[in-house]
Design a protein around this motif. Structure first.
Motif, PDB file in Angstrom:
ATOM      1  N   SER A  44     -24.487   9.853 -16.813  1.00 44.56           N
ATOM      2  CA  SER A  44     -25.484  11.009 -17.126  1.00 44.56           C
ATOM      3  C   SER A  44     -26.539  10.722 -15.931  1.00 44.56           C
ATOM      4  O   SER A  44     -27.291   9.714 -15.893  1.00 44.56           O
ATOM      5  N   ASP A  46     -29.423  12.451 -16.081  1.00 45.81           N
ATOM      6  CA  ASP A  46     -30.477  12.807 -16.785  1.00 45.81           C
ATOM      7  C   ASP A  46     -30.864  11.570 -17.642  1.00 45.81           C
ATOM      8  O   ASP A  46     -32.192  11.305 -17.799  1.00 45.81           O
ATOM      9  N   THR A  47     -30.325  10.937 -18.128  1.00 42.86           N
ATOM     10  CA  THR A  47     -30.468   9.536 -19.053  1.00 42.86           C
ATOM     11  C   THR A  47     -29.511   8.543 -18.468  1.00 42.86           C
ATOM     12  O   THR A  47     -28.320   8.542 -18.256  1.00 42.86           O
ATOM     13  N   GLU A  50     -26.450   6.669 -20.392  1.00 43.23           N
ATOM     14  CA  GLU A  50     -25.469   7.100 -20.846  1.00 43.23           C
ATOM     15  C   GLU A  50     -24.198   7.132 -20.070  1.00 43.23           C
ATOM     16  O   GLU A  50     -24.415   7.524 -18.898  1.00 43.23           O
ATOM     17  N   THR A  85     -25.289   4.228 -23.793  1.00 39.73           N
ATOM     18  CA  THR A  85     -24.949   4.983 -25.161  1.00 39.73           C
ATOM     19  C   THR A  85     -23.679   5.702 -24.629  1.00 39.73           C
ATOM     20  O   THR A  85     -23.434   6.155 -23.472  1.00 39.73           O
ATOM     21  N   ASP A 118     -23.112  18.028 -21.954  1.00 36.35           N
ATOM     22  CA  ASP A 118     -22.365  16.896 -21.424  1.00 36.35           C
ATOM     23  C   ASP A 118     -20.853  17.424 -20.790  1.00 36.35           C
ATOM     24  O   ASP A 118     -20.465  17.235 -19.768  1.00 36.35           O
TER      25      ASP A 118
END
Length: 128
Positions: A44, A46-47, A50, A85, A118
């Motif tokens: 990801s 953005d994070t 993840e 994650t 997602d």
């Protein structure tokens, strides 16, 4: 990466992480041959912590040897070690975590359900 594994026939299996740009994968090899399966993911943007798994496939001629199970298990174990994650969009990962999610969490792993964002990220990335 993961060595010392064997499939249902007793053949040695290796799982490797291949970081190839926006779409990366864990690959599985039998007897140090070429990759015969892969679990594709996107990290990801953005994070940073993840990893979104969206496609898992093993070549048909290697079906029934437990390679997909080894691939998923090793990808999850590596994600846990990296404190990532896991977001299971792929049905193979989702099924595994439905069955073994409690064990994964108990060992320190973290996962969550996929969101529309997602799915949109996967669509944008795979269209590329």
């Amino acid at each position: 990466m993961a060595q010392g594994l064997t499939d249902h026939t007793g053949a040695p299996v290796t799982v490797r992480l291949e970081l190839d740009g926006p779409i990366s994968a864990y690959t599985v090899r039998v007897d140090d041959g070429p990759p015969v399966g892969r679990a594709e993911f996107v990290d990801s943007p953005d994070t940073a912590a993840e990893r979104i798994f969206f496609h898992t496939e093993v070549d048909g001629e290697f079906g029934g040897r437990g390679l997909a199970r080894l691939l998923v298990r090793e990808a999850l174990e590596d994600s846990r070690r990296r404190k990532l994650t896991v977001v299971p969009v792929c049905p193979v990962f989702a099924r595994h975590l439905r069955r073994h999610g409690d064990e994964y969490v108990a060992s320190g792993g973290v996962f969550r359900r996929a969101t529309r964002d997602d799915l949109a990220l996967i669509a944008r990335t795979t269209r590329g």
